[in-house]
Design a protein around this motif. Structure first.
Motif, PDB file in Angstrom:
ATOM      1  N   SER A  26       0.798  -1.210  -0.076  1.00  0.00           N
ATOM      2  CA  SER A  26      -0.560   0.069  -0.049  1.00  0.00           C
ATOM      3  C   SER A  26       0.200   1.706  -0.279  1.00  0.00           C
ATOM      4  O   SER A  26       0.503   2.142  -0.802  1.00  0.00           O
ATOM      5  CB  SER A  26      -0.846   0.372   1.771  1.00  0.00           C
ATOM      6  N   GLN A  27       2.040   1.098   0.561  1.00  0.00           N
ATOM      7  CA  GLN A  27       2.994   2.427   0.894  1.00  0.00           C
ATOM      8  C   GLN A  27       3.420   2.485  -0.417  1.00  0.00           C
ATOM      9  O   GLN A  27       3.460   3.841  -0.786  1.00  0.00           O
ATOM     10  CB  GLN A  27       3.813   1.966   1.783  1.00  0.00           C
ATOM     11  N   THR A  28       4.084   1.730  -1.657  1.00  0.00           N
ATOM     12  CA  THR A  28       4.502   2.002  -2.268  1.00  0.00           C
ATOM     13  C   THR A  28       3.982   2.541  -3.303  1.00  0.00           C
ATOM     14  O   THR A  28       3.773   3.429  -4.215  1.00  0.00           O
ATOM     15  CB  THR A  28       5.488   0.298  -2.723  1.00  0.00           C
ATOM     16  N   ALA A  29       2.896   1.353  -4.093  1.00  0.00           N
ATOM     17  CA  ALA A  29       1.455   1.609  -4.379  1.00  0.00           C
ATOM     18  C   ALA A  29       0.944   3.778  -4.645  1.00  0.00           C
ATOM     19  O   ALA A  29       1.064   4.306  -5.122  1.00  0.00           O
ATOM     20  CB  ALA A  29       0.803   1.463  -4.374  1.00  0.00           C
ATOM     21  N   ALA A  30       1.178   3.866  -3.174  1.00  0.00           N
ATOM     22  CA  ALA A  30       0.471   5.812  -2.773  1.00  0.00           C
ATOM     23  C   ALA A  30       1.964   6.341  -2.965  1.00  0.00           C
ATOM     24  O   ALA A  30       1.512   7.605  -3.528  1.00  0.00           O
ATOM     25  CB  ALA A  30      -0.705   5.511  -2.182  1.00  0.00           C
ATOM     26  N   ALA A  31       2.775   5.802  -3.340  1.00  0.00           N
ATOM     27  CA  ALA A  31       3.882   7.085  -2.593  1.00  0.00           C
ATOM     28  C   ALA A  31       4.754   6.904  -4.159  1.00  0.00           C
ATOM     29  O   ALA A  31       5.509   7.263  -4.758  1.00  0.00           O
ATOM     30  CB  ALA A  31       5.399   6.268  -1.444  1.00  0.00           C
ATOM     31  N   ARG A  32       5.125   5.954  -5.040  1.00  0.00           N
ATOM     32  CA  ARG A  32       5.594   5.629  -6.413  1.00  0.00           C
ATOM     33  C   ARG A  32       4.575   5.500  -7.499  1.00  0.00           C
ATOM     34  O   ARG A  32       3.423   6.053  -7.778  1.00  0.00           O
ATOM     35  CB  ARG A  32       6.628   5.050  -6.373  1.00  0.00           C
ATOM     36  N   SER A  33       3.605   4.496  -7.935  1.00  0.00           N
ATOM     37  CA  SER A  33       2.924   4.456  -8.823  1.00  0.00           C
ATOM     38  C   SER A  33       2.789   2.365  -8.380  1.00  0.00           C
ATOM     39  O   SER A  33       3.205   1.630  -8.040  1.00  0.00           O
ATOM     40  CB  SER A  33       3.426   4.212  -9.945  1.00  0.00           C
ATOM     41  N   ARG A  34       1.461   2.218  -9.760  1.00  0.00           N
ATOM     42  CA  ARG A  34       1.350   0.831  -9.393  1.00  0.00           C
ATOM     43  C   ARG A  34       1.920  -0.395  -9.786  1.00  0.00           C
ATOM     44  O   ARG A  34       2.879  -1.526  -9.588  1.00  0.00           O
ATOM     45  CB  ARG A  34      -0.320   0.909 -10.246  1.00  0.00           C
ATOM     46  N   ALA A  35       2.735   0.356 -10.890  1.00  0.00           N
ATOM     47  CA  ALA A  35       4.080  -0.808 -11.075  1.00  0.00           C
ATOM     48  C   ALA A  35       4.455  -1.296 -10.304  1.00  0.00           C
ATOM     49  O   ALA A  35       5.971  -2.186 -11.031  1.00  0.00           O
ATOM     50  CB  ALA A  35       4.537  -0.239 -13.007  1.00  0.00           C
ATOM     51  N   GLN A  36       5.045  -0.073  -9.793  1.00  0.00           N
ATOM     52  CA  GLN A  36       6.250  -0.374  -9.443  1.00  0.00           C
ATOM     53  C   GLN A  36       5.992  -1.055  -7.362  1.00  0.00           C
ATOM     54  O   GLN A  36       6.650  -2.452  -7.262  1.00  0.00           O
ATOM     55  CB  GLN A  36       7.076   0.446  -8.078  1.00  0.00           C
ATOM     56  N   ALA A  37       4.949  -1.181  -6.974  1.00  0.00           N
ATOM     57  CA  ALA A  37       3.834  -1.381  -6.123  1.00  0.00           C
ATOM     58  C   ALA A  37       4.167  -3.097  -6.593  1.00  0.00           C
ATOM     59  O   ALA A  37       4.050  -4.623  -5.686  1.00  0.00           O
ATOM     60  CB  ALA A  37       3.303  -0.808  -5.790  1.00  0.00           C
ATOM     61  N   MET A  38       3.730  -3.515  -7.769  1.00  0.00           N
ATOM     62  CA  MET A  38       3.249  -4.859  -8.259  1.00  0.00           C
ATOM     63  C   MET A  38       4.762  -5.176  -8.453  1.00  0.00           C
ATOM     64  O   MET A  38       4.623  -6.448  -8.423  1.00  0.00           O
ATOM     65  CB  MET A  38       2.660  -5.248  -9.536  1.00  0.00           C
ATOM     66  N   ALA A  39       5.772  -4.553  -8.874  1.00  0.00           N
ATOM     67  CA  ALA A  39       7.177  -5.463  -8.232  1.00  0.00           C
ATOM     68  C   ALA A  39       7.099  -5.993  -7.042  1.00  0.00           C
ATOM     69  O   ALA A  39       8.106  -7.423  -7.066  1.00  0.00           O
ATOM     70  CB  ALA A  39       8.371  -4.218  -9.413  1.00  0.00           C
ATOM     71  N   GLY A  40       6.587  -5.532  -6.280  1.00  0.00           N
ATOM     72  CA  GLY A  40       7.234  -5.281  -4.624  1.00  0.00           C
ATOM     73  C   GLY A  40       6.418  -6.519  -4.321  1.00  0.00           C
ATOM     74  O   GLY A  40       6.442  -7.698  -3.827  1.00  0.00           O
ATOM     75  N   VAL A  41       4.554  -6.643  -5.129  1.00  0.00           N
ATOM     76  CA  VAL A  41       3.742  -7.542  -4.840  1.00  0.00           C
ATOM     77  C   VAL A  41       4.177  -9.195  -5.635  1.00  0.00           C
ATOM     78  O   VAL A  41       4.467 -10.284  -5.020  1.00  0.00           O
ATOM     79  CB  VAL A  41       2.467  -7.509  -6.395  1.00  0.00           C
ATOM     80  N   CYS A  42       5.769  -9.104  -6.646  1.00  0.00           N
ATOM     81  CA  CYS A  42       5.709  -9.870  -7.216  1.00  0.00           C
ATOM     82  C   CYS A  42       6.991 -10.901  -6.021  1.00  0.00           C
ATOM     83  O   CYS A  42       7.257 -12.222  -5.624  1.00  0.00           O
ATOM     84  CB  CYS A  42       6.331  -9.956  -8.653  1.00  0.00           C
ATOM     85  N   GLY A  43       8.159 -10.085  -5.608  1.00  0.00           N
ATOM     86  CA  GLY A  43       9.025 -10.367  -4.795  1.00  0.00           C
ATOM     87  C   GLY A  43       7.865 -11.289  -3.345  1.00  0.00           C
ATOM     88  O   GLY A  43       8.457 -12.106  -3.279  1.00  0.00           O
ATOM     89  N   ILE A  44       6.815 -10.671  -2.932  1.00  0.00           N
ATOM     90  CA  ILE A  44       5.945 -11.149  -2.322  1.00  0.00           C
ATOM     91  C   ILE A  44       5.187 -12.419  -2.249  1.00  0.00           C
ATOM     92  O   ILE A  44       5.722 -13.616  -1.087  1.00  0.00           O
ATOM     93  CB  ILE A  44       4.896 -10.442  -1.318  1.00  0.00           C
ATOM     94  N   ALA A  45       5.041 -12.806  -3.465  1.00  0.00           N
ATOM     95  CA  ALA A  45       4.863 -13.801  -3.944  1.00  0.00           C
ATOM     96  C   ALA A  45       5.978 -14.993  -4.305  1.00  0.00           C
ATOM     97  O   ALA A  45       5.739 -16.117  -3.996  1.00  0.00           O
ATOM     98  CB  ALA A  45       4.321 -13.761  -5.186  1.00  0.00           C
ATOM     99  N   LEU A  46       7.004 -14.454  -3.860  1.00  0.00           N
ATOM    100  CA  LEU A  46       8.256 -15.545  -4.265  1.00  0.00           C
ATOM    101  C   LEU A  46       8.274 -16.047  -2.979  1.00  0.00           C
ATOM    102  O   LEU A  46       8.935 -16.539  -2.872  1.00  0.00           O
ATOM    103  CB  LEU A  46       9.507 -14.749  -4.731  1.00  0.00           C
ATOM    104  N   GLY A  47       8.416 -14.727  -2.080  1.00  0.00           N
ATOM    105  CA  GLY A  47       7.934 -15.190  -0.264  1.00  0.00           C
ATOM    106  C   GLY A  47       7.442 -16.529   0.357  1.00  0.00           C
ATOM    107  O   GLY A  47       7.591 -17.497   0.429  1.00  0.00           O
ATOM    108  N   VAL A  48       6.046 -15.967  -0.504  1.00  0.00           N
ATOM    109  CA  VAL A  48       5.254 -17.243  -0.389  1.00  0.00           C
ATOM    110  C   VAL A  48       5.915 -18.725  -0.908  1.00  0.00           C
ATOM    111  O   VAL A  48       5.426 -19.663  -0.102  1.00  0.00           O
ATOM    112  CB  VAL A  48       3.851 -16.167  -1.286  1.00  0.00           C
ATOM    113  N   ALA A  49       6.001 -18.846  -1.808  1.00  0.00           N
ATOM    114  CA  ALA A  49       6.341 -20.100  -2.986  1.00  0.00           C
ATOM    115  C   ALA A  49       7.313 -20.350  -2.304  1.00  0.00           C
ATOM    116  O   ALA A  49       7.732 -21.352  -1.616  1.00  0.00           O
ATOM    117  CB  ALA A  49       6.357 -19.529  -4.645  1.00  0.00           C
ATOM    118  N   VAL A  50       8.556 -19.619  -1.062  1.00  0.00           N
ATOM    119  CA  VAL A  50       9.610 -20.155  -0.964  1.00  0.00           C
ATOM    120  C   VAL A  50       8.731 -20.728   0.944  1.00  0.00           C
ATOM    121  O   VAL A  50       8.915 -21.909   0.408  1.00  0.00           O
ATOM    122  CB  VAL A  50      10.753 -19.565  -0.325  1.00  0.00           C
ATOM    123  N   TRP A  51       8.417 -20.398   0.954  1.00  0.00           N
ATOM    124  CA  TRP A  51       7.747 -20.938   2.141  1.00  0.00           C
ATOM    125  C   TRP A  51       6.803 -21.635   2.105  1.00  0.00           C
ATOM    126  O   TRP A  51       6.589 -22.588   2.619  1.00  0.00           O
ATOM    127  CB  TRP A  51       6.682 -19.572   3.501  1.00  0.00           C
TER     128      TRP A  51
END
Length: 206
Positions: A26-51
């Protein structure tokens, strides 16, 4: 199908519970852009895949027996969350403009990395996945079923946080954020530090 549906509902409820991942997106999307927030979302999903992969392989049982390893991972995660919060607070205290994750993640690659580290900073996720899977996924489950479950939780994570990024990236939300940027960022920094301290002290948030 019944087990898959149950896992889907349980994971959706877990995703809807506010935590470091939600705050980061939410911070990244509001402060920067949805595109950059989506990059963060991909990182989170990668972490979930690991766990999820570790839980499906049964490694959560190993961590449960090796208390020192679990503590070491929890400490590393806590330190990262506290560091992230301190970066926000320092920028706010200095009055140097907006204190946002953008200062920590200046581009999409750094957003992806920060999203991954934010998710991996909470080793309780392994316990969560291990508990859910141990109840709903029997030892006789095939490899295909395990792959399907892993894909399900990763896909749900991507869909949920993509929705969060889209909502917080709306122009009206961004304008509201910019009007209150310093106060919101100070609060966000304090919350990150709080999550880190709770994790460090053993009361680990989900």
């Amino acid at each position: 199908m019944g087990s898959l549906l149950t896992i889907a509902v349980v994971h959706l409820l877990a995703l809807a519970s506010p935590g470091p991942d939600f705050l980061f997106v939410s911070q990244t999307a509001a402060a920067r852009s949805r595109a950059q927030a989506m990059a963060g979302v991909c990182g989170i999903a990668l972490g979930v895949a690991v766990w999820a992969a570790l839980a499906l392989l049964g490694l959560h049982l190993v961590m449960a027996r090796l208390g020192w390893l679990q503590k070491a991972i929890a400490t590393a995660g806590a330190v990262y969350l506290i560091w992230l919060g301190v970066q926000l607070l320092r920028s706010t205290w200095r009055g140097s403009g907006r204190a946002t994750p953008a200062r920590v993640a200046p581009d999409a690659w750094h957003s992806l990395r920060s999203g991954l580290l934010t998710n991996l900073s909470n080793p309780k996720a392994l316990v969560y996945f291990g508990s859910v899977f141990s109840v709903l996924v029997g030892p006789a489950a095939s490899a295909a079923t395990r792959w399907l479950i892993g894909g399900l939780v990763v896909g749900e994570t991507l869909a949920w946080f993509a929705l969060v990024a889209a909502c917080f990236g709306l122009p009206a939300v961004r304008r509201g954020y910019l009007r209150m940027a310093r106060a919101i960022d100070a609060l966000a920094g304090a919350v990150f530090v709080l999550f880190g301290l709770r994790l460090l002290l053993g009361d680990r948030p989900a």
